[in-house]
Design a protein around this motif. Sequence first.
Motif, PDB file in Angstrom:
ATOM      1  N   VAL A  81      30.516  50.910  31.127  1.00  0.00           N
ATOM      2  CA  VAL A  81      31.086  50.220  29.878  1.00  0.00           C
ATOM      3  C   VAL A  81      30.330  49.114  29.580  1.00  0.00           C
ATOM      4  N   SER A  82      29.986  48.497  28.747  1.00  0.00           N
ATOM      5  CA  SER A  82      29.203  47.198  28.356  1.00  0.00           C
ATOM      6  C   SER A  82      30.322  46.264  27.791  1.00  0.00           C
ATOM      7  N   GLU A  83      31.338  46.631  26.982  1.00  0.00           N
ATOM      8  CA  GLU A  83      32.225  45.652  26.471  1.00  0.00           C
ATOM      9  C   GLU A  83      33.635  46.125  26.671  1.00  0.00           C
ATOM     10  N   LEU A  84      34.546  45.412  27.309  1.00  0.00           N
ATOM     11  CA  LEU A  84      35.763  46.009  27.820  1.00  0.00           C
ATOM     12  C   LEU A  84      36.769  45.059  27.155  1.00  0.00           C
ATOM     13  N   THR A 100      28.880  43.341  29.822  1.00  0.00           N
ATOM     14  CA  THR A 100      28.351  42.118  29.242  1.00  0.00           C
ATOM     15  C   THR A 100      29.531  41.326  28.380  1.00  0.00           C
ATOM     16  N   LYS A 101      30.620  41.788  28.062  1.00  0.00           N
ATOM     17  CA  LYS A 101      31.531  41.204  27.254  1.00  0.00           C
ATOM     18  C   LYS A 101      32.794  41.692  27.923  1.00  0.00           C
ATOM     19  N   LEU A 102      34.008  40.640  28.222  1.00  0.00           N
ATOM     20  CA  LEU A 102      35.305  41.178  28.878  1.00  0.00           C
ATOM     21  C   LEU A 102      36.400  40.153  28.281  1.00  0.00           C
ATOM     22  N   LYS A 110      28.157  37.832  29.514  1.00  0.00           N
ATOM     23  CA  LYS A 110      27.587  36.534  28.550  1.00  0.00           C
ATOM     24  C   LYS A 110      29.037  36.163  27.714  1.00  0.00           C
ATOM     25  N   THR A 111      29.954  37.026  27.839  1.00  0.00           N
ATOM     26  CA  THR A 111      31.149  36.392  26.828  1.00  0.00           C
ATOM     27  C   THR A 111      32.360  36.978  27.818  1.00  0.00           C
ATOM     28  N   LEU A 112      33.177  36.172  27.797  1.00  0.00           N
ATOM     29  CA  LEU A 112      34.528  36.025  28.596  1.00  0.00           C
ATOM     30  C   LEU A 112      35.906  35.435  27.782  1.00  0.00           C
ATOM     31  N   ASP A 113      36.441  36.222  27.399  1.00  0.00           N
ATOM     32  CA  ASP A 113      37.991  35.837  26.606  1.00  0.00           C
ATOM     33  C   ASP A 113      39.161  36.157  27.559  1.00  0.00           C
ATOM     34  N   ILE A 114      39.816  34.983  27.895  1.00  0.00           N
ATOM     35  CA  ILE A 114      40.999  35.430  28.879  1.00  0.00           C
ATOM     36  C   ILE A 114      42.133  34.922  28.369  1.00  0.00           C
ATOM     37  N   VAL A 115      43.304  35.494  28.224  1.00  0.00           N
ATOM     38  CA  VAL A 115      44.567  35.095  27.544  1.00  0.00           C
ATOM     39  C   VAL A 115      45.549  35.376  28.815  1.00  0.00           C
ATOM     40  N   VAL A 116      46.205  34.249  29.231  1.00  0.00           N
ATOM     41  CA  VAL A 116      47.193  34.390  30.312  1.00  0.00           C
ATOM     42  C   VAL A 116      48.395  33.368  29.871  1.00  0.00           C
ATOM     43  N   PHE A 117      49.682  33.691  30.485  1.00  0.00           N
ATOM     44  CA  PHE A 117      50.691  33.124  30.357  1.00  0.00           C
ATOM     45  C   PHE A 117      50.645  31.591  30.826  1.00  0.00           C
ATOM     46  N   LYS A 118      50.197  31.644  32.351  1.00  0.00           N
ATOM     47  CA  LYS A 118      49.995  30.302  33.009  1.00  0.00           C
ATOM     48  C   LYS A 118      49.103  30.455  34.048  1.00  0.00           C
TER      49      LYS A 118
END
Length: 322
Positions: free
Chosen positions: A110-113, A133-135, A159-167
């Motif tokens: 996989v390239s983008e997950l 390359t993107k997560l 190259k691209t990291l997008d993280i959403v967490v509660f804390k």
Amino acid sequence: MSYTIRNVDRLSSLPVEVHSHILSLMPTKYAVRTSILSRTWRYTWMLVTNLDFDDSHPFHNLDCFTQFVDRVLELQKSPQIKSFRMCFSEMWVKKSKVLKWIDAAVRLHVSELDVKAMLLELPLCLFTCRTLTKLRIDHDTQYEEVWECQSPVNLPFMKTLDIVVFKNPVVNAFKLIPGCPMLESLSLYVTYCNNEDDYIFNIATLKRLKLKILKGEVVVVLHVPNLEYLWFNRGSIFVMEDMPSLVEVSVGFGHTKVDWWVEFLKRITGIKSLSIRYGSYTSPLPIFPKLSHLELPSFCLTFLKVLPSWNIYVLEWYLSFL
């Protein structure tokens, strides 16, 4: 009637690569349904390069949904998956299933997950995936333990990291970042901060940073010499080195102390685009000699003095708080 048939035949006569590309543009559930159209389409869905599993598309129950995902991955024939998306915002899919499917995505190169789940456990192979390359990982729930990064990270082409967490992103997001030597874009969304360690971004390659903290306040330390775009909202106090590449800033100061407002703005006077979404301010502001685009709430009248008279700029005037 004959006209319709001729058009259907023209579509069916296109190369298999075109068929699979068309099916890759739709949710996987509907791509699979095309198998009943004709013999030509029967197995085409197995060659798609994008997989999109979303529980907002109706399924009879959780068992049907998980069996469907299992079956699709079992029959997948594409040698490489470009995009793999799982969005489970309505169903409580088991951790073991989510882990199994992410593992399958990695094995499919996989390239983008993109993963959104209320129950989340990540396989160790994800942290050393050489094709990624993107997560994006969205695990914004207070009812489940925060996922942790328990393995050394080596994501050489990320190259691209997008993280959403509660804390507490220190136990996951900030352990991922050092293992991404080519990281250019980072987005971090934290619902709740409570007496946490400083958020330290020491990323020489980073060009875009978006930081959103819904509740609480944290000190953010920036060592990002190549940053071009910065977005943040209330709840952040910045400690910054010079950022000579910075071009565009979008901010929301909220109830941040006025003194900090001034110090922050003094450090970014070389930017070309500034957007202030909310915040109250009445003190004199620094001059922005290169500014060519300005967005601000209606109460920030003092901003009209910060532009040199020879500068041409765009002013988008908001008449209410955003």
